[in-house]
Write a protein that holds these residues in place. Structure first.
Motif, PDB file in Angstrom:
ATOM      1  N   VAL A  24       0.832  -1.204   0.000  1.00  0.00           N
ATOM      2  CA  VAL A  24       0.000   0.000   0.000  1.00  0.00           C
ATOM      3  C   VAL A  24       0.868   1.257   0.000  1.00  0.00           C
ATOM      4  O   VAL A  24       0.523   2.267  -0.629  1.00  0.00           O
ATOM      5  CB  VAL A  24      -0.948  -0.009   1.205  1.00  0.00           C
ATOM      6  N   SER A  27       1.564   2.240  -3.439  1.00  0.00           N
ATOM      7  CA  SER A  27       0.432   2.823  -4.158  1.00  0.00           C
ATOM      8  C   SER A  27       0.276   4.308  -3.870  1.00  0.00           C
ATOM      9  O   SER A  27      -0.350   5.041  -4.648  1.00  0.00           O
ATOM     10  CB  SER A  27      -0.862   2.097  -3.786  1.00  0.00           C
ATOM     11  N   GLY A 164       3.593  -2.239  -5.318  1.00  0.00           N
ATOM     12  CA  GLY A 164       2.464  -1.330  -5.146  1.00  0.00           C
ATOM     13  C   GLY A 164       2.444  -0.241  -6.208  1.00  0.00           C
ATOM     14  O   GLY A 164       1.383   0.106  -6.750  1.00  0.00           O
ATOM     15  N   ILE A 182      -5.519   3.064  -5.159  1.00  0.00           N
ATOM     16  CA  ILE A 182      -5.080   2.641  -3.824  1.00  0.00           C
ATOM     17  C   ILE A 182      -5.903   1.454  -3.336  1.00  0.00           C
ATOM     18  O   ILE A 182      -5.366   0.504  -2.748  1.00  0.00           O
ATOM     19  CB  ILE A 182      -5.147   3.828  -2.846  1.00  0.00           C
ATOM     20  N   THR A 185      -4.747  -1.675  -4.979  1.00  0.00           N
ATOM     21  CA  THR A 185      -3.488  -2.123  -4.382  1.00  0.00           C
ATOM     22  C   THR A 185      -3.734  -2.770  -3.023  1.00  0.00           C
ATOM     23  O   THR A 185      -3.103  -3.776  -2.677  1.00  0.00           O
ATOM     24  CB  THR A 185      -2.522  -0.939  -4.242  1.00  0.00           C
ATOM     25  N   CYS A 186      -4.656  -2.202  -2.258  1.00  0.00           N
ATOM     26  CA  CYS A 186      -4.990  -2.801  -0.950  1.00  0.00           C
ATOM     27  C   CYS A 186      -5.537  -4.212  -1.122  1.00  0.00           C
ATOM     28  O   CYS A 186      -5.199  -5.123  -0.357  1.00  0.00           O
ATOM     29  CB  CYS A 186      -6.003  -1.938  -0.215  1.00  0.00           C
TER      30      CYS A 186
END
Length: 263
Positions: A24, A27, A164, A182, A185-186
């Motif tokens: 993260v 990201s 990320g 984001i 990516t999480c």
């Protein structure tokens, strides 16, 4: 070995989650960019491609060979790792045939947006597939020896940061949304604790070094195919200068440094 939900299990899960969170961090690169640009996209895609090729050929493939090494000759272990690698190439080639290329269906800016979204999703899926066994390996290593598990998690955390970046930039370009990049990516980062949880609850009795070896070999092949077939050609398409080669080399260097720090 009999496991229960005790402090060691909780620590092992915590180690996996900490390693995953570094994805993260990568990201967050989208927060410092004012708006998507073709040059940023070219750099980000090439960065992802370089990182994937380097880690696949320098690290993951050799994990596969090491997994096969127990009980067979070095030559046989290498042959098995090579077969696993090309099984991953074949798997992704078949997926590529089944997922229609948006260039055949659309034109103009809509084509570009759909194509980049597809590339970003494929990159996210490849990295997620890579994160699943990594999370499981970190979890099991921490259960067996916390010092080894924490060292492994630290190494994974460092190279999760460029991963990320690899996911966030193409998705940001395709959607124009930092939040979407984001969140995507999480979701990919969650693969590490999910892999650990699956391993703890269901798979641990059946996982052998050879099974891990096949998984890592296939992932290495799939990531190389994705980089060469999608990421680098698309990066070149959007480049206006040397963004492709610079992104590729810097992506390789980022992974190389992360690996050197923990050798």
């Amino acid at each position: 070995m009999s496991w229960s939900v005790d402090s060691t299990v909780l620590m092992a899960m915590g180690v996996c989650i900490a390693a995953a969170l570094s994805t993260v961090l990568g990201s967050l690169s989208v927060l410092v960019t004012k708006q998507p640009s073709p040059r940023l996209l070219a750099f980000g895609l090439a960065f992802a491609g370089g990182a994937m090729v380097y880690i696949s050929l320098v690290e993951i493939f050799w994990k596969a060979e090491a997994g096969f090494a127990g009980g067979v000759t070095a030559r046989t272990a290498y042959v098995y790792a090579t077969l696993a690698f090309f099984s991953g190439v074949l798997m992704l080639a078949m997926i590529d045939r089944l997922i229609p290329n948006p260039h055949a269906l659309m034109s103009s800016a809509a084509t570009d947006s759909h194509h980049i979204r597809r590339v970003g999703v494929l990159a996210a899926l490849a990295i997620t597939a890579h994160n699943l066994p990594e999370g499981l390996a970190t979890f099991l290593a921490t259960l067996d020896n916390p010092a080894v598990g924490i060292s492994l998690a630290a190494a994974i955390a460092v190279h999760n940061i460029p991963e990320g970046v690899s996911i966030a930039i193409p998705i940001y370009y395709a959607t124009g949304s930092r939040r979407t990049a984001i969140v995507a990516t999480c979701l990919s980062a969650l693969a590490e604790p999910v892999g650990a949880l699956i391993g703890y609850l269901l798979l641990a009795p059946f996982l052998t070094p050879a099974v891990f070896a096949w998984v890592f070999g296939a992932i290495a092949g799939a990531m190389v195919f994705l980089a060469l077939d999608e990421l680098l050609p698309t990066a070149k398409r959007y480049a206006q200068g040397h963004e492709t080669v610079y992104g590729m080399v810097i992506g390789m260097a980022a992974i190389a440094v992360s690996l050197m720090l923990f050798k």
